[in-house]
Design a protein around this motif. Structure first.
Motif, short mmCIF file in Angstrom:
data_model
loop_
_atom_site.label_atom_id
_atom_site.label_comp_id
_atom_site.label_asym_id
_atom_site.label_seq_id
_atom_site.Cartn_x
_atom_site.Cartn_y
_atom_site.Cartn_z
N TYR A 34 -15.68 52.34 4.99
CA TYR A 34 -16.74 51.46 5.49
C TYR A 34 -18.11 52.13 5.37
N TYR A 74 -16.24 49.91 15.15
CA TYR A 74 -17.11 49.48 14.04
C TYR A 74 -18.54 49.20 14.52
N LEU A 142 -18.71 43.25 4.59
CA LEU A 142 -17.73 44.34 4.57
C LEU A 142 -16.72 44.20 5.72
N GLU A 147 -12.51 44.77 6.03
CA GLU A 147 -11.86 45.26 7.25
C GLU A 147 -11.00 44.19 7.90
#
Lengths: 194, 180
Positions: A34, A74, A142, A147
């Motif tokens: 990531y 995240y 993303l 993810e």
């Protein structure tokens, strides 16, 4: 909350260091991927991923499970990448328009080496197009595409509304399609490389 | 449905969105979008390019970190732990500084309190005392003691009161009974 990672983080909050190591092992590769996609540079991405886990380590005293653990992790990673980019004012590598407009090379005899080279070229073109996206559009795309987050989770990670996430993703995909137009028009190369 | 709305709905539906458009019972937006695409050449081309974009995005697979990543991370983590310990020690040290200062002040005899309005008077008194010749100081000390004479005169009572505290309750009751 039925999230084993939340249970691990709570155990870590109570002093079980091995729970932190388990969380690190579970999420390391994905966080590195990531940050690489967010920052566009492997070395910088690895450093940033380590920073993210150190921030997670420091967060144990204040951690409260308000969302899925991945959303929490995240969010740390996204904020860290946004801060890094803002601090460094990293020059975004604009895609080489001329190269992008050049027709994809015709597939020759179709050796394995050719396919690998073509895959590498397409990956580089793709990464250049990703790097050219505005940061929040990139983060939204993303998180949801790579993810596998739901819109709600991604919204929590970027700290925007769900409708904003949908809008960010649509704009990101539209921009990617414009940037990659020649490749997408000549889909044979992609199909061959996949 | 407009082309832009159809394309947005198609993009949104790729990631599992099942929003329903309009009134309850209406077709989900994605169904409306698909119906639109069937009759719109431009949107059909858009849908094909969108599928090609998905294939291209799939080329970028997750890559594990380079060699030595874990070693570097756990070294940084250990440094963090040590740093936290040091910070903890410093925090305790700084917390003890005021107590240490207070103890030092008590030992040295400096005023360990904030200035009060009477401090000016005390300073004036000290200035007057400083001007007294040493040979006269003994007399001044005697005069100051005289100010405390009323207390000294009742010193026996104070001592008696302290003595009372050492007497057991039963003995005290007996003494009081005798006095009555």
């Amino acid at each position: 909350m039925d999230d084993p990672d939340v249970a691990l983080m709570l155990a870590f909050s109570k002093g079980q260091e091995e729970a932190f190591v388990e969380l690190y092992n579970r999420h390391r590769d994905r966080i590195v991927s990531y940050t690489r996609r967010m920052l566009g540079n492997q070395a910088q991405a690895e450093e940033a991923a380590q920073d993210v886990f150190l921030k997670l380590y420091r967060a144990r005293e204040t951690y409260a499970p308000r969302s899925r653990f991945s959303t929490f992790l995240y969010r740390i990673a996204t904020n860290h990448c946004l801060n890094l980019n803002a601090r460094v004012e990293r020059k975004l590598v604009r895609p080489d328009v001329e190269a992008a407009n050049r027709p994809a090379p015709e597939r020759a005899a179709g050796t394995r080496q050719d396919a690998e080279l073509e895959r590498k070229r397409l990956r580089e073109t793709l990464n250049t197009a990703l790097a050219s996206l505005p940061e929040r559009q990139r983060a939204a795309l993303l998180l949801v595409h790579y993810e596998g987050m739901s819109y709600r989770e991604a919204a929590g990670a970027i700290e925007v509304s769900e409708s904003a996430i949908k809008s960010l993703i649509h704009r990101a995909r539209s921009a990617m399609m414009r940037e990659l137009e020649p490749e997408l028009r000549n889909d044979r190369g992609v199909l061959h490389a996949v | 449905m407009r082309c832009e709305d159809a394309r947005a709905a198609l993009d949104t539906s790729r990631y599992g969105d099942t929003d329903r458009a309009g009134e309850p019972g209406a077709k989900p937006a994605v169904e409306q979008a698909r119906a639109h695409v069937e009759g719109c050449t431009e949107c059909e081309a858009f849908a094909e390019r969108a599928a090609a974009l998905d294939r291209m995005l799939a080329l970028d697979e997750p890559q594990p970190p380079g060699p030595g990543f874990d070693t570097r991370f756990f070294a940084r983590l250990e440094e963090e732990r040590q740093s936290r310990k040091r910070r903890g020690l410093w925090r305790w040290t700084w917390a003890l500084v005021p107590a240490g200062v207070a103890a030092a002040v008590a030992l040295v005899g400096l005023p360990a309190r904030a200035p009060t309005p009477t401090d000016g008077a005390a300073q004036g008194e000290h200035a007057v005392l400083a001007e007294i010749p040493p040979e006269d100081m003994a007399l001044v000390m005697e005069l100051e003691l005289l100010e405390d004479l009323p207390v000294l005169e009742r010193l026996e009572e104070v001592e008696a009161f302290e003595l009372l505290e050492t007497i057991e309750a039963e003995e005290l009751e007996a003494i009081l009974g005798e006095a009555e």
